[in-house]
Scaffold this active site. Structure first.
Site, PDB file in Angstrom:
ATOM      1  N   ASP A  36       0.885  -1.009   0.063  1.00 40.70           N
ATOM      2  CA  ASP A  36       0.113   0.066  -0.040  1.00 40.70           C
ATOM      3  C   ASP A  36       0.964   1.229  -0.074  1.00 40.70           C
ATOM      4  O   ASP A  36       2.107   1.175   0.310  1.00 40.70           O
ATOM      5  CB  ASP A  36      -1.007  -0.089   1.315  1.00 40.70           C
ATOM      6  CG  ASP A  36      -1.935   1.039   1.091  1.00 40.70           C
ATOM      7  OD1 ASP A  36      -2.292   1.640   0.015  1.00 40.70           O
ATOM      8  OD2 ASP A  36      -2.564   1.492   2.352  1.00 40.70           O
ATOM      9  N   SER A  37       0.060   2.385  -0.430  1.00 41.35           N
ATOM     10  CA  SER A  37       0.992   3.451  -0.382  1.00 41.35           C
ATOM     11  C   SER A  37       1.263   4.117   1.148  1.00 41.35           C
ATOM     12  O   SER A  37       1.932   4.850   1.257  1.00 41.35           O
ATOM     13  CB  SER A  37       0.290   4.688  -0.964  1.00 41.35           C
ATOM     14  OG  SER A  37      -0.818   4.960  -0.701  1.00 41.35           O
ATOM     15  N   CYS A  47      -4.097  -1.096  -2.350  1.00 42.79           N
ATOM     16  CA  CYS A  47      -4.220   0.179  -2.392  1.00 42.79           C
ATOM     17  C   CYS A  47      -5.031   0.399  -3.669  1.00 42.79           C
ATOM     18  O   CYS A  47      -4.752  -0.103  -4.705  1.00 42.79           O
ATOM     19  CB  CYS A  47      -2.744   0.755  -2.585  1.00 42.79           C
ATOM     20  SG  CYS A  47      -2.455   2.594  -3.375  1.00 42.79           S
ATOM     21  N   GLU A  97      -7.033   8.502  10.302  1.00 42.65           N
ATOM     22  CA  GLU A  97      -5.872   8.788  10.711  1.00 42.65           C
ATOM     23  C   GLU A  97      -5.644   9.454  11.884  1.00 42.65           C
ATOM     24  O   GLU A  97      -4.696   9.391  12.562  1.00 42.65           O
ATOM     25  CB  GLU A  97      -5.057   8.999   9.392  1.00 42.65           C
ATOM     26  CG  GLU A  97      -4.728   8.235   8.461  1.00 42.65           C
ATOM     27  CD  GLU A  97      -3.766   8.391   7.435  1.00 42.65           C
ATOM     28  OE1 GLU A  97      -2.925   9.866   7.419  1.00 42.65           O
ATOM     29  OE2 GLU A  97      -3.350   7.817   6.423  1.00 42.65           O
ATOM     30  N   CYS A 101     -11.894   2.057  -0.066  1.00 44.80           N
ATOM     31  CA  CYS A 101     -10.637   2.553   0.268  1.00 44.80           C
ATOM     32  C   CYS A 101     -10.365   1.928   1.496  1.00 44.80           C
ATOM     33  O   CYS A 101     -11.111   1.580   2.430  1.00 44.80           O
ATOM     34  CB  CYS A 101     -10.976   4.116   0.758  1.00 44.80           C
ATOM     35  SG  CYS A 101      -9.468   4.731   1.701  1.00 44.80           S
ATOM     36  N   HIS A 149      -8.904   2.439   4.035  1.00 38.89           N
ATOM     37  CA  HIS A 149      -8.934   3.022   5.642  1.00 38.89           C
ATOM     38  C   HIS A 149     -10.609   2.850   6.058  1.00 38.89           C
ATOM     39  O   HIS A 149     -10.663   2.754   7.143  1.00 38.89           O
ATOM     40  CB  HIS A 149      -8.823   4.657   5.289  1.00 38.89           C
ATOM     41  CG  HIS A 149      -7.621   4.951   5.648  1.00 38.89           C
ATOM     42  ND1 HIS A 149      -6.737   4.665   4.357  1.00 38.89           N
ATOM     43  CD2 HIS A 149      -6.855   5.979   6.231  1.00 38.89           C
ATOM     44  CE1 HIS A 149      -5.375   5.258   4.528  1.00 38.89           C
ATOM     45  NE2 HIS A 149      -5.394   5.884   5.899  1.00 38.89           N
TER      46      HIS A 149
END
Length: 272
Positions: free
Chosen positions: A7-8, A70, A147, A185, A187
């Site tokens: 993943d990035s 990703c 985050e 996504c 996240h």
């Protein structure tokens, strides 16, 4: 088998978390290209260059199967990655589309993702290949909120309410009858419970991390056998973590996504 997960940044750790639950006997090598994120602000050529260098690194480290955890890299660089390495490669967009196809009865699907993923129309394209209609919506505020650790914060709840209300209104205006929502996504799985509370009960929420892990398990059936033979003994494979920037931040923030402590991360320089 060694499974490489790329993943990035940190979001792909939700995919690794699901893989660890389903296939604990495998060895895992995770790379977060944290020095070069966000990929969403880069051109397709740049994303492909970064993703290919990361994939090659994982293969050089022994990965025999790659999971591109990703969405941006899956949308913009999956073909380039497959051309660059000689191991099987699975991207999270195709797994999400496969799960949507298996789940939906109305054939109308909703997708929430980052702006870069939505602008690529990779999900709508993958869904169309499977005979589905998809409406995609960018939700750019969700990644920084996750985050920040604001999972159950009132601000996050309000942002979700607004985004999802707009999504449902726009889909109704297009005469869609959606019964499936794909979290586009990595996240977003951390917000799955919040999202499920905010959408009608008739809409099933698909967690890209869980469905990706399930499809890896199906693609490598002998690992499933190993899992059943080792789960009662407590035997686990190795877990190696690499990052291209601050390992301290990776340990701290990555633990939120993985759901467990990350004690050691190796810093690696993949260039510009």
């Amino acid at each position: 088998m060694n499974i490489g997960v790329f993943d990035s940044g940190f979001g792909g750790l939700t995919v690794l978390r699901a893989l660890l639950e389903q296939l604990p006997a495998a060895n895992y090598t995770y790379l977060g290209d944290t020095a070069r994120l966000p990929y969403g602000a880069k051109s397709q050529a740049t994303v492909a260059r970064y993703a290919v260098s990361s994939a090659r690194f994982l293969v050089e480290e022994g990965a025999e199967y790659l999971v591109i955890a990703c969405n941006t890299a899956s949308a913009l660089a999956l073909d380039a990655i497959r051309d660059a390495v000689r191991v099987p490669v699975l991207g999270v967009i195709e797994t999400g589309a496969n799960a949507a196809f298996a789940t939906t009865k109305s054939k109308d699907v909703l997708v929430i993702a980052t702006a870069a993923t939505v602008e690529s129309h990779a999900y709508s394209g993958a869904c169309a290949e499977r005979g589905l209609r998809a409406y995609e919506k960018a939700c750019p505020l969700l990644v920084p909120l996750v985050e920040e650790g604001w999972i159950d914060h009132p601000v996050t709840e309000e942002v979700l309410r607004i985004y999802l209300a707009e999504l449902l209104t726009a889909s109704a205006e297009r005469n869609l009858d959606p019964d499936t929502l794909v979290l586009g996504c990595t996240h977003y799985p951390l917000l799955r419970a919040n999202i499920e509370r905010a959408v009608p009960a008739s809409i099933r929420v698909i967690d890209s991390a869980d469905v990706t892990a399930a499809q890896v398990a199906s693609a490598i059936p002998h690992l499933k056998v190993e899992m059943w033979s080792t789960q009662n003994s407590g035997i686990q494979g190795s877990r190696l973590f690499y990052a291209t920037d601050s390992v301290t931040k990776f340990c701290r923030l990555g633990a939120k996504f993985l759901g467990q402590r990350i004690d050691q991360v190796t810093l690696v320089d993949l260039g510009g």
